[in-house]
Enzyme design. Structure first.
Site, mmCIF file in Angstrom:
data_model
loop_
_atom_site.group_PDB
_atom_site.id
_atom_site.type_symbol
_atom_site.label_atom_id
_atom_site.label_comp_id
_atom_site.label_asym_id
_atom_site.label_seq_id
_atom_site.Cartn_x
_atom_site.Cartn_y
_atom_site.Cartn_z
ATOM 1 N N HIS A 29 5.052 17.435 25.480
ATOM 2 C CA HIS A 29 3.390 16.138 26.065
ATOM 3 C C HIS A 29 4.189 15.461 27.176
ATOM 4 O O HIS A 29 5.378 14.797 27.181
ATOM 5 C CB HIS A 29 3.082 15.634 25.092
ATOM 6 C CG HIS A 29 2.320 16.157 24.010
ATOM 7 N ND1 HIS A 29 3.020 16.312 22.843
ATOM 8 C CD2 HIS A 29 0.449 16.147 23.719
ATOM 9 C CE1 HIS A 29 1.892 17.188 22.353
ATOM 10 N NE2 HIS A 29 0.658 16.388 22.815
ATOM 11 N N HIS A 263 -0.264 15.526 30.450
ATOM 12 C CA HIS A 263 -0.627 15.676 28.661
ATOM 13 C C HIS A 263 -0.177 16.068 27.755
ATOM 14 O O HIS A 263 0.927 15.134 26.816
ATOM 15 C CB HIS A 263 -1.661 14.578 28.085
ATOM 16 C CG HIS A 263 -1.718 13.779 27.222
ATOM 17 N ND1 HIS A 263 -1.414 14.288 25.858
ATOM 18 C CD2 HIS A 263 -1.988 11.902 27.082
ATOM 19 C CE1 HIS A 263 -1.310 13.061 24.905
ATOM 20 N NE2 HIS A 263 -1.613 12.534 24.945
ATOM 21 N N GLU A 410 -6.817 -1.143 2.925
ATOM 22 C CA GLU A 410 -5.425 -0.646 2.257
ATOM 23 C C GLU A 410 -4.503 0.614 3.612
ATOM 24 O O GLU A 410 -3.655 0.308 2.677
ATOM 25 C CB GLU A 410 -6.492 0.828 1.226
ATOM 26 C CG GLU A 410 -7.160 -0.206 0.407
ATOM 27 C CD GLU A 410 -8.803 -0.407 0.726
ATOM 28 O OE1 GLU A 410 -9.168 -0.785 0.056
ATOM 29 O OE2 GLU A 410 -8.986 -0.274 1.790
ATOM 30 N N HIS A 472 -17.086 4.195 -7.445
ATOM 31 C CA HIS A 472 -15.720 3.558 -7.560
ATOM 32 C C HIS A 472 -15.465 4.173 -8.604
ATOM 33 O O HIS A 472 -14.173 4.019 -9.036
ATOM 34 C CB HIS A 472 -16.098 2.013 -8.612
ATOM 35 C CG HIS A 472 -16.706 1.137 -6.661
ATOM 36 N ND1 HIS A 472 -17.171 1.491 -5.953
ATOM 37 C CD2 HIS A 472 -15.697 -0.479 -6.620
ATOM 38 C CE1 HIS A 472 -17.582 0.517 -4.998
ATOM 39 N NE2 HIS A 472 -16.602 -0.481 -5.461
#
Length: 670
Positions: A29, A263, A410, A472
């Protein structure tokens, strides 16, 4: 001060090296590296403080690269600084090279972090800034470094940037300076096709000091860095508007700047040739340093030697006046495991392993004074409050505590802990419910790849979460983590240590193992519900946990060996009593860590799991959790669907996990 002309020439040198690395590798790149060359040149030649003779000096500034695809820019400026040779640049992306396609942590050569998925690198920087503040609060100005981060449009867009930006602003991390290389071009589109947000206002809302500059203008870069260094209450974001592929020319010699095509691919053919000529390079020998570049970086080396000399003199004076703190600094940065008196722990019998974990964390808070524990808004449920009750939370202007309240984030929390570990001097741990480890997997993988001893603590380990229901209740999560035990890192070790203790005593030993593991991340998987303690000798239990598996109940007349980890071991122990009453003899094996067990000698493994024996495995997760232990001829009873919402004892009965039901399934396996 270096002249603007000299600095522009050195930046063009970096552009040439970056484009040439990609061209020679036929992969990479170039565009972003060429646009960011001006900032990286100013930073390394005039601002970043490091020891040219000791890359591991703990007082150095740190630079964290977020967009790993811009590695040619980083390698080129590090080559200017003497960290890499031109031959290293020529071998970019090749087998055995120390210049891989995306940077991999290599402090010796000046690379502070492995650049993984976009967004993680700058979050590591936030974690490092927290670690530096934490250490400064304990040791003083001997730990007074600046943490720099470099982020791109992609990193700004990644969702993790919200967590990192929010927490850095909330904590007032004035030792953090982040440069945003805003070139408005992505791999397949321009940024205006995917976003219209006002980035400056967003970071200002989070409490950052924000500046917008021309990122290809030396004077503006210097002014912004000076203002950032003077800021004393907020992290800084410098938004540098830059030109993707600055200086690039097409095959017809028209401008190739601000083009998506630069890029992610080599410039190629005549475009490459025209670009090197346009930047003042030698097409026949592009891998060279200009005289201006050599002069600038030679001068910077001498400046750094003088700066470091003064800082080391200050450190020596500080050490003579603060011998205890100096000893702590040396110990904390040694990477060695802390000395802990585990005999101080008294576990209550028949408790949940998360409760046993709380006792262990309470002890660590008292005995390990360089440990930071974090929780994603669950400290009173994952029981990291055992640690918190012995200290207090880190807050703006007060880093004397040792607990990081990360909020509901998290992945961000996990990456912050990786950044703390990369900074050094800090032992980092973070916790949440096991099912939410799904949000953390990218960070766990990066911790394994970088061989960082971060401690991941997960409670609520199985369907026995109960009424909260299938969203959960972890089922497949343990299988995912167990795969990391099977994956080797580049040092040939299991890339991760995963421990699922079966009772409170196993939990204590598991904590000891976790704290002594200084070379890989550790995952601790804990129960929500109470568990009956295992029968047998506690000394045997301790020795066995340290080996990953051991015999809980032995029987020379055994007809079958039962095995499990976590709370299922206790279930098997109860089932074995039912079977014993019916005249069926069994052996029982606890396997808190298959990876650790498979690292033992063949003789030990065969003493625990005897060849040609019948085996029955019980797991509250996917049956494949135990497939490598039970073998093709054994039987595994596990969960093959998502869980359900009901009290956990009802779920045990409905799903077939009561001792009586398990005993019946064992008889079928005979």
């Amino acid at each position: 001060m270096n002249t603007v002309e000299q600095m522009n020439r050195a930046a063009d040198n970096i552009r040439i090296l970056a484009a040439s690395m990609v061209e020679k590798a036929k992969s990479g790149h170039p565009g972003g590296a060429m646009g960011g060359a001006d900032f990286i040149n100013v930073l390394y030649s005039e601002y970043l403080i490091f020891n040219p003779e000791n890359p591991f000096w703990e007082g150095r500034d740190r630079f964290f690269l977020d967009p790993g695809h811009m590695s040619p820019m980083l390698y080129s400026v590090l080559a200017c600084s003497g960290k890499y040779s031109l031959d290293d640049l020529k071998s970019f992306r090749q087998w055995g090279s120390i210049t891989p396609g995306h940077p991999e942590v290599d402090v010796k050569h000046g690379v502070e972090n492995t650049s993984g998925p976009l967004g993680q690198g700058h979050t590591f920087a936030v974690g490092a800034a927290i670690a530096a503040k934490f250490l400064k609060a304990r040791l003083g100005n001997v730990m007074n470094q600046t943490i720099y981060a470099f982020i791109s449009d992609g990193g700004i867009q990644e969702e993790i940037s919200q967590g990192a930006g929010r927490i850095a602003g909330h904590l007032g991390l004035d030792n953090l300076i982040m440069y945003y290389d805003s070139n408005d071009i992505q791999l397949s589109t321009s940024t205006n096709e995917v976003t219209s947000e006002d980035v400056a206002k967003k970071y200002e809302a989070w409490g950052w000091f924000v500046m917008q500059i021309d990122g290809n203008d030396v004077a503006q870069i210097r002014k912004a860095l000076d203002a950032a260094k003077a800021e004393n209450s907020r992290p800084t974001l410098i938004i540098g508007k830059t030109i993707m592929g600055k200086g690039a020319r097409k095959a017809d010699n028209s401008s190739y700047e601000n083009n998506c095509a630069t890029h992610g691919a080599p410039l190629g053919g005549d475009a490459y040739i025209n670009t090197i000529k346009n930047l003042g390079g030698d097409v026949e020998n592009p891998f060279q340093f200009f005289e201006e570049t050599k002069a600038i970086y030679a001068k910077r080396r001498e400046e750094l030697l003088g700066i470091v000399k003064e800082k080391l003199q200050y450190k020596a004076q500080w050490a003579s006046e603060n011998p205890e703190k100096a000893a702590k600094l040396n110990r904390w940065f040694s990477g060695k495991a802390p000395i802990i008196d585990w005999s101080k722990i008294e576990q209550k019998p028949d408790q949940a392993t998360r409760a046993a974990s709380a006792n262990c964390l309470s002890l660590l808070a008292k005995q390990v004074d360089n440990m930071i524990v974090s929780s994603a808004d669950l400290s009173n449920s994952d029981k990291t409050d055992g640690f918190l009750k012995q200290t207090h939370a880190l807050t703006r202007n007060d880093f004397s505590g040792a607990f990081l309240q990360a909020g509901v984030a998290e992945l961000t929390m996990a990456c912050l802990c990786l950044g703390m570990a990369l900074h050094g001097g800090v032992i980092a741990a973070c916790a949440t419910f096991f099912v939410f480890s799904d949000y953390m997997k990218p960070a766990i993988r990066m911790a394994a790849l970088m061989q960082l001893p971060v401690k991941f603590i997960w409670s609520h380990d199985a369907f026995r979460v109960g009424e909260d229901g299938p969203t959960h209740e972890p089922v497949e999560q343990e299988a995912q983590l167990r795969l990391m035990e099977k994956l080797k890192n580049h040092s040939g070790q299991n890339s991760m240590l995963v421990l699922r203790p079966a009772d409170v005593y196993e939990t204590t030993v598991a904590y000891k193992i976790m704290m002594e593991n200084t070379s890989t991340p550790t995952g601790m998987i804990l129960s929500r519900q109470n568990i009956k303690d295992l029968p047998g000798n506690r000394l045997v239990e301790a020795e066995g946990v340290a080996k990953g598996a051991y015999v809980v109940i032995d029987n020379k007349d055994s007809q079958i060996t039962l095995l499990a980890s976590g709370s299922e071991v206790s279930t098997l122990a109860e089932a074995s009593e039912i079977l014993k009453a019916e005249g069926i003899n069994v052996r029982l094996v606890s396997v808190p860590s298959e990876g650790l067990f498979r690292s033992q000698s063949k003789e030990y493994q065969e003493s625990v799991l005897k060849p040609n024996e019948k085996r029955f495995g019980l797991t509250a997760g996917l049956p494949c959790n135990l497939a490598g232990l039970v073998g093709e001829n054994g039987v595994i009873f596990g969960l093959e669907s998502f869980g359900f919402s009901a009290p956990y004892k009802v779920l045990d009965e409905k799903l077939g996990f009561t001792p009586a039901q398990v005993a019946e399934n064992i008889k079928k396996a005979l």
